[in-house]
Design a protein around this motif. Structure first.
Motif, PDB file in Angstrom:
ATOM      1  N   LEU A  96     -25.028  20.205  45.753  1.00 43.26           N
ATOM      2  CA  LEU A  96     -24.470  18.988  46.323  1.00 43.26           C
ATOM      3  C   LEU A  96     -25.377  18.447  47.425  1.00 43.26           C
ATOM      4  O   LEU A  96     -25.613  17.239  47.520  1.00 43.26           O
ATOM      5  N   VAL A 100     -18.522  15.748  43.025  1.00 44.69           N
ATOM      6  CA  VAL A 100     -17.557  16.844  43.097  1.00 44.69           C
ATOM      7  C   VAL A 100     -16.391  16.599  42.154  1.00 44.69           C
ATOM      8  O   VAL A 100     -15.885  17.521  41.503  1.00 44.69           O
ATOM      9  N   THR A 108     -16.098  22.743  47.306  1.00 44.39           N
ATOM     10  CA  THR A 108     -16.324  22.610  45.879  1.00 44.39           C
ATOM     11  C   THR A 108     -15.651  23.708  45.068  1.00 44.39           C
ATOM     12  O   THR A 108     -15.431  23.546  43.867  1.00 44.39           O
TER      13      THR A 108
END
Length: 378
Positions: A287, A276, A368
């Motif tokens: 992710l 990230v 994110t």
């Protein structure tokens, strides 16, 4: 470090100091008129030793000079009893340093000096000091945090877990409480107040509970009594007849597994935080996929590590079985080996579960879309 972490470390140091001073409550009264001292062996007399095959029996006497305690500088006659057990017996030589238990009579004169074992505290301090220096050199302040968490874990087990179990409380509940406190304290200390720490804590605690349930379930299915643990029966002979050795055995499986689970959880959450940090535009799905891929690689090595760690302590038993030509089915069905299989595979299941769970929780917790930089860089 931010202010919150500084306050936490100060509080953590205070807790460690309290644990260090906390009495266990099991100081035996019969040791009131004795004192443990370090002593140098001046000369030895081996006339009382006789050989029985590869074993030595009898007793060894020695002139020793006390180096610590209230009788420092005095020379007394020491005695070293031999029982014919290689695991317990020791032979002293001139110039050795021994740990000696000296006893006093009513007039405060020394009436016996039992040579307990070779003195190793200085060597242990050297080894621990070497470890501390190396980890601080390579990890900086994070290494200091690691040492604090290490001390906290040792003190919690020695000053809380073991005494409370000896008092007859449910071993599994006690282990769960202490294990989860260690998980929270260790991860917050090492990773700080960050999302990677929170994600690792949630996943590690969840999977630790799963391993506890598995240890209970398969422990009963395997029909293994807790007396399979080394020294377990000695507890009963020492007067602790109310202890549930099987629950203690299952609690030990949980504690052993929780350490490996904790380690893998923070590994995966830290890796995802780095992703990230270097790519703030990564999506949650990407992710999550990265976490699963990282977990697949790490779980394979971690499970093998767990297997080697557990089976390494039973290598001599395996050698005995092989030397006697014991059939494989007999080996696998024996209590000691079955107990290690239970240890190993309950821990492995916990590791397999913590990998996707940490990836899922990390991907949900790490926003994110708004991350500008990683919260903690160590």
């Amino acid at each position: 470090m931010n202010r919150k972490e500084i306050v936490f470390i100060i509080v953590f140091l205070f807790i460690i100091a309290i644990l260090a001073m906390l009495p266990t409550g099991f100081q035996k009264q019969e040791y009131r008129h004795t004192e443990g001292v370090r002593a140098k062996v001046i000369s030895v007399n081996n006339m009382g030793i006789h050989n029985s095959g590869i074993f030595k029996l009898g007793d060894q006497s020695a002139v020793i000079e006390i180096e610590t305690g209230s009788r420092k500088g005095e020379q007394v006659q020491g005695n070293n009893m031999l029982t014919g057990r290689l695991s317990e017996d020791k032979i002293f030589q001139e110039g050795d340093t021994a740990w000696v238990l000296i006893g006093f009579d009513e007039k405060n004169n020394i009436n016996f000096a039992n040579m307990i074992d070779h003195y190793r505290m200085d060597k242990q301090a050297l080894l621990i000091g070497t470890f501390a220096v190396i980890i601080i050199i390579f990890s900086g302040f994070t290494g200091v945090r690691t040492l604090l968490s290490f001390a906290f874990a040792l003190l919690s087990i020695w000053k809380i877990l073991i005494p409370v179990m000896l008092k007859g409380y449910n071993p599994l509940i006690v282990a769960l409480i202490v294990g989860n406190l260690l998980t929270i304290g260790t991860l917050l200390l090492v990773a700080g107040f960050s999302k990677k720490a929170y994600a690792a804590i949630i996943s590690a605690m969840t999977c630790s509970l799963a391993t506890c349930f598995l240890a209970m379930s398969f422990g009963q299915l395997f029909n293994i009594h807790g007396a399979v643990m080394e020294g377990a029966e000695s507890l009963l002979y020492a007067g602790f007849m109310n202890l549930n050795l099987t629950s203690i055995f299952q609690a030990g499986i949980y504690l052993a597994s929780s350490g490996a689970i904790l380690d893998l959880a923070i590994d995966i959450s830290s890796a995802l935080e780095e992703i990230v940090h270097n790519n703030p535009n990564v999506t949650r799905q990407e992710l999550m996929k990265s976490g699963l891929n990282i977990g697949k690689s790490v779980v394979g090595s971690q499970t093998t590590t767990l297997l080697l760690a557990y089976m390494g302590s039973y290598i001599t038993i395996m050698m005995v079985y092989m030397a006697q030509g014991t059939p494989l089915m007999n080996i696998l069905n024996s209590k000691p080996i079955s107990a290690e299989i239970l240890h190993t595979f309950v821990g492995c299941i916990g590791l397999v579960l913590v990998s996707p769970l940490t990836a899922l929780i990390s991907s949900l917790m790490m926003n994110t879309d708004s991350v500008k930089k990683a919260e903690d860089l160590y």
